[in-house]
Every structure is written in structure tokens, then in C-alpha cells.
Design an enzyme around this catalytic site. Structure first.
Site, PDB file in Angstrom:
ATOM      1  N   ASN A  11       0.878  -1.172   0.000  1.00 28.11           N
ATOM      2  CA  ASN A  11       0.000   0.000   0.000  1.00 28.11           C
ATOM      3  C   ASN A  11       0.914   1.219   0.000  1.00 28.11           C
ATOM      4  O   ASN A  11       1.526   1.535   1.014  1.00 28.11           O
ATOM      5  CB  ASN A  11      -0.890  -0.023   1.255  1.00 28.11           C
ATOM      6  CG  ASN A  11      -1.670   1.264   1.437  1.00 28.11           C
ATOM      7  OD1 ASN A  11      -1.826   2.044   0.502  1.00 28.11           O
ATOM      8  ND2 ASN A  11      -2.167   1.487   2.652  1.00 28.11           N
ATOM      9  N   TRP A  12       0.982   1.860  -1.161  1.00 30.25           N
ATOM     10  CA  TRP A  12       1.929   2.981  -1.280  1.00 30.25           C
ATOM     11  C   TRP A  12       1.384   4.270  -0.657  1.00 30.25           C
ATOM     12  O   TRP A  12       2.096   5.263  -0.569  1.00 30.25           O
ATOM     13  CB  TRP A  12       2.300   3.199  -2.754  1.00 30.25           C
ATOM     14  CG  TRP A  12       3.371   2.251  -3.247  1.00 30.25           C
ATOM     15  CD1 TRP A  12       3.736   1.070  -2.656  1.00 30.25           C
ATOM     16  CD2 TRP A  12       4.222   2.412  -4.392  1.00 30.25           C
ATOM     17  NE1 TRP A  12       4.761   0.487  -3.379  1.00 30.25           N
ATOM     18  CE2 TRP A  12       5.075   1.284  -4.443  1.00 30.25           C
ATOM     19  CE3 TRP A  12       4.348   3.384  -5.384  1.00 30.25           C
ATOM     20  CZ2 TRP A  12       6.038   1.121  -5.450  1.00 30.25           C
ATOM     21  CZ3 TRP A  12       5.300   3.209  -6.382  1.00 30.25           C
ATOM     22  CH2 TRP A  12       6.136   2.095  -6.404  1.00 30.25           C
ATOM     23  N   LYS A  13       0.104   4.270  -0.282  1.00 32.05           N
ATOM     24  CA  LYS A  13      -0.510   5.471   0.313  1.00 32.05           C
ATOM     25  C   LYS A  13      -0.257   6.685  -0.581  1.00 32.05           C
ATOM     26  O   LYS A  13      -0.270   6.558  -1.793  1.00 32.05           O
ATOM     27  CB  LYS A  13       0.018   5.692   1.735  1.00 32.05           C
ATOM     28  CG  LYS A  13      -0.008   4.428   2.593  1.00 32.05           C
ATOM     29  CD  LYS A  13       0.248   4.715   4.047  1.00 32.05           C
ATOM     30  CE  LYS A  13       0.376   3.413   4.810  1.00 32.05           C
ATOM     31  NZ  LYS A  13       0.233   3.583   6.249  1.00 32.05           N
ATOM     32  N   HIS A  52      -9.506   1.451   5.012  1.00 24.61           N
ATOM     33  CA  HIS A  52      -8.208   1.577   5.702  1.00 24.61           C
ATOM     34  C   HIS A  52      -8.386   2.528   6.885  1.00 24.61           C
ATOM     35  O   HIS A  52      -9.135   3.500   6.814  1.00 24.61           O
ATOM     36  CB  HIS A  52      -7.154   2.123   4.739  1.00 24.61           C
ATOM     37  CG  HIS A  52      -5.763   2.025   5.275  1.00 24.61           C
ATOM     38  ND1 HIS A  52      -5.280   2.907   6.219  1.00 24.61           N
ATOM     39  CD2 HIS A  52      -4.759   1.146   5.031  1.00 24.61           C
ATOM     40  CE1 HIS A  52      -4.032   2.566   6.523  1.00 24.61           C
ATOM     41  NE2 HIS A  52      -3.694   1.501   5.810  1.00 24.61           N
ATOM     42  N   GLU A  54      -6.666   4.829   7.972  1.00 24.74           N
ATOM     43  CA  GLU A  54      -6.376   6.244   7.673  1.00 24.74           C
ATOM     44  C   GLU A  54      -7.577   6.913   7.000  1.00 24.74           C
ATOM     45  O   GLU A  54      -7.806   8.108   7.184  1.00 24.74           O
ATOM     46  CB  GLU A  54      -5.097   6.334   6.821  1.00 24.74           C
ATOM     47  CG  GLU A  54      -3.868   6.030   7.672  1.00 24.74           C
ATOM     48  CD  GLU A  54      -2.671   5.499   6.913  1.00 24.74           C
ATOM     49  OE1 GLU A  54      -2.641   5.567   5.670  1.00 24.74           O
ATOM     50  OE2 GLU A  54      -1.740   4.998   7.587  1.00 24.74           O
ATOM     51  N   GLU A 113      -5.663  -4.964  10.531  1.00 23.85           N
ATOM     52  CA  GLU A 113      -4.587  -4.012  10.794  1.00 23.85           C
ATOM     53  C   GLU A 113      -4.839  -3.306  12.123  1.00 23.85           C
ATOM     54  O   GLU A 113      -5.638  -2.348  12.188  1.00 23.85           O
ATOM     55  CB  GLU A 113      -4.546  -2.958   9.683  1.00 23.85           C
ATOM     56  CG  GLU A 113      -4.328  -3.543   8.300  1.00 23.85           C
ATOM     57  CD  GLU A 113      -3.720  -2.506   7.363  1.00 23.85           C
ATOM     58  OE1 GLU A 113      -2.608  -2.760   6.894  1.00 23.85           O
ATOM     59  OE2 GLU A 113      -4.334  -1.455   7.144  1.00 23.85           O
ATOM     60  N   GLY A 157       2.566   1.808  10.919  1.00 26.98           N
ATOM     61  CA  GLY A 157       3.592   2.844  10.830  1.00 26.98           C
ATOM     62  C   GLY A 157       4.324   3.126  12.130  1.00 26.98           C
ATOM     63  O   GLY A 157       5.046   4.116  12.228  1.00 26.98           O
ATOM     64  N   SER A 176       3.227  -2.618  10.342  1.00 26.65           N
ATOM     65  CA  SER A 176       4.674  -2.740  10.578  1.00 26.65           C
ATOM     66  C   SER A 176       5.254  -4.099  10.190  1.00 26.65           C
ATOM     67  O   SER A 176       6.132  -4.622  10.878  1.00 26.65           O
ATOM     68  CB  SER A 176       5.002  -2.397  12.038  1.00 26.65           C
ATOM     69  OG  SER A 176       4.657  -1.040  12.301  1.00 26.65           O
TER      70      SER A 176
HETATM   71  C1  PEP Z   1      -0.698   0.038   5.919  1.00 31.87           C
HETATM   72  O1  PEP Z   1      -0.492   1.031   5.255  1.00 31.87           O
HETATM   73  O2  PEP Z   1      -1.754  -0.563   5.775  1.00 31.87           O
HETATM   74  C2  PEP Z   1       0.334  -0.392   6.862  1.00 31.87           C
HETATM   75  C3  PEP Z   1       0.146  -1.513   7.507  1.00 31.87           C
HETATM   76  O3  PEP Z   1       1.434   0.409   7.006  1.00 31.87           O
HETATM   77  P1  PEP Z   1       2.848  -0.014   7.681  1.00 31.87           P
HETATM   78  O4  PEP Z   1       3.232  -1.340   7.051  1.00 31.87           O
HETATM   79  O5  PEP Z   1       3.769   1.084   7.281  1.00 31.87           O
HETATM   80  O6  PEP Z   1       2.634  -0.153   9.135  1.00 31.87           O
END
Ligand code: PEP
Length: 251
Positions: A11-13, A92, A94, A162, A168, A206
Site C-alpha cells: 500500500n503505497w498510500k 483503511h 487512515e 490491521e 507505521g 509494521s
Molecule cells: C498500511 O499502510 O496498511 C500499513 C500496515 O502500514 P505499515 O506497514 O507502514 O505499518
């Protein structure tokens, strides 16, 4: 479908311009021999068309619940499909946090994804406060009830668990807790959807090259949704390889 899909999903966000597609090329080349997994990059919509046909599956990061209309700045599932996506992330944390998306909104987006032929990756996860209060399974069960619509099947839906506090932050639950939570999610899905127990459930939060192997060893973990460590091939490729090895794929 017999076996559950095993998916290494990036997931490049809100990261990545055209020059960053050099990373995708390296990821695609490493993905070629990995027979046991799906390698998927969920990219900013601006990159999808340029990324298509390069050897990895593509996904969007969000879609609107409506197929079209007066929604400035939004993108529909059909537009993502047209640009080369086969998957789309919905719900997600976010999006839930920054844009106030509710379970009902997420369910509507998942249905819009299906209507356009996309596989919906529906995200669920507890906050740190909920985790500390021991309410994880209860919170997830409610999110599944609200966010995973009737009609969800292993073919049209992937679940991403998640924990919000793990995204993050460099923190992850213990592997035993990840397995226990995934098993609970699978049990809830099985009670609510005819084939719910067969859905792929990804872990996100993470995931890094140095913890991927132990996370993917859990039998109810069917891959990862990876943010930061998916931006560079040097980080994402070992994660893909760890998944493939854990699930018995050829190298
Ligand atoms: C995500 O963006 O869904 C995510 C899990 O980010 P990270 O791997 O950076 O924690």
C-alpha cells in the site's frame, strides 16, 4: 476456489511518482518465480495506468461508493478498473480516521468495488485504547458485521486485519496474538457468510523483512498488507519471498 489466496500486498498510500515505478519493475521481476503467492501493489490512482502490464497485480487505495457523479476529487471503482486495477482497499484506518468513514460507508464501497469487478480488501482493526481494554475481538466482530456486506465471498473479498496502533509505528502484536485474532476473525466471518471461513485474511501493521517470516508462519495469516516496507523493492521483495516460503511455494 479451493485454497485461500496468499497475498503480498503493498500500500503505497500518498507516496510515489512516475520515477518510483523503477521499484515496481524490480518487485515484478522478483515476483515472477514466486508461484505460491499473489504480488499486489495498491498504488496512488495517478500511477495505475502507467503500472499496468508490468507483472504485478494492481489495486486502488480507496473508491467512492457511487459509480459516478458530482464528487470532486473522488474516484470510482469503475475508473480504477479502467486504469488497470483488480483490487481496491476499502476502510483503511487512515480513511476511517482522516475522512470519518463509518462501517456503513465501507460496506457501500465494497459493494461498489464488486459492481465494477474489483476484489475488495476490507480493512478492520482496533485502536490502541481498545487493544489495551482487551476489546479487540469484540471490536473486530462489530466491524465485520458493519463493513463486510452480504454477498461477500472468498472470490470477491479479502480481509485485512490491521491493528491501528501497529500501522507505521514499528510495533506489532505477538505472533501468537496475531494467530489468535486471525482465527477469531475467521470464525466470525464463517458465522456471517456462507463461505466466510475460506476468505483470505491479511495481517497489516509494521510488517518488515525481519518479522515477516514469523508473522506469515501463522496458519490463519494469508499474507500481508504492507505500507512503508512496500515502497522499496529492497524491503518488499524479502517480504514476498518470506510469504512464498511460508506457504510452500516454489522459489
Ligand atoms: C498500511 O499502510 O496498511 C500499513 C500496515 O502500514 P505499515 O506497514 O507502514 O505499518
Amino acid at each position: 476456489m479451493t485454497a485461500r489466496r496468499q497475498i503480498a500486498a503493498g500500500n503505497w498510500k500518498m507516496h510515489g511518482c512516475g520515477a518510483d515505478l523503477v521499484e515496481l519493475a524490480e518487485i515484478a521481476s522478483a515476483a515472477k518465480p514466486l508461484s505460491g503467492i499473489v504480488t499486489l501493489l495498491c498504488l496512488p490512482a495517478t500511477l495505475l495506468d502507467r503500472a499496468r502490464g508490468r507483472g504485478v497485480e494492481l489495486g486502488g487505495e480507496d473508491c467512492h461508493a457511487q459509480p459516478s457523479g458530482a464528487h470532486t476529487g473522488d474516484i470510482s471503482a469503475q475508473m480504477l478498473r479502467d486504469a488497470g486495477a483488480d483490487f481496491v482497499i476499502v476502510g483503511h484506518s487512515e480513511r476511517r480516521c482522516d475522512h470519518g468513514e463509518s462501517d456503513t460507508d465501507v460496506a457501500a464501497k465494497a459493494m461498489a468495488a464488486w459492481d465494477s469487478g474489483l476484489i475488495a480488501i476490507i480493512c478492520i482493526g482496533e485502536t490502541e485504547e481498545q487493544y489495551r481494554a482487551g476489546r479487540t475481538e469484540q471490536v473486530l466482530a462489530a466491524q465485520i458485521t458493519g463493513s463486510v456486506p452480504d454477498g461477500a465471498t472468498p472470490e470477491n473479498t479479502v480481509i485485512a486485519y490491521e491493528p491501528v496502533w501497529a500501522i507505521g509505528t514499528g510495533l506489532t502484536p505477538d505472533p501468537e496474538d496475531i494467530q489468535k485474532t486471525h482465527a477469531a476473525i475467521r470464525a466470525t466471518l464463517a458465522t456471517q457468510h456462507a463461505m466466510g471461513g475460506k476468505m483470505s485474511i491479511l495481517y497489516g501493521g509494521s510488517v518488515k523483512p525481519d518479522n515477516a517470516k514469523v508473522i506469515f508462519a501463522s496458519p490463519d495469516v494469508d499474507g500481508g498488507l504492507v505500507g512503508g516496507a512496500s515502497l522499496k523493492a529492497a524491503d518488499f521483495v524479502p517480504i514476498m519471498q518470506a510469504l512464498n516460503a511460508s506457504k510452500g511455494g516454489n522459489q
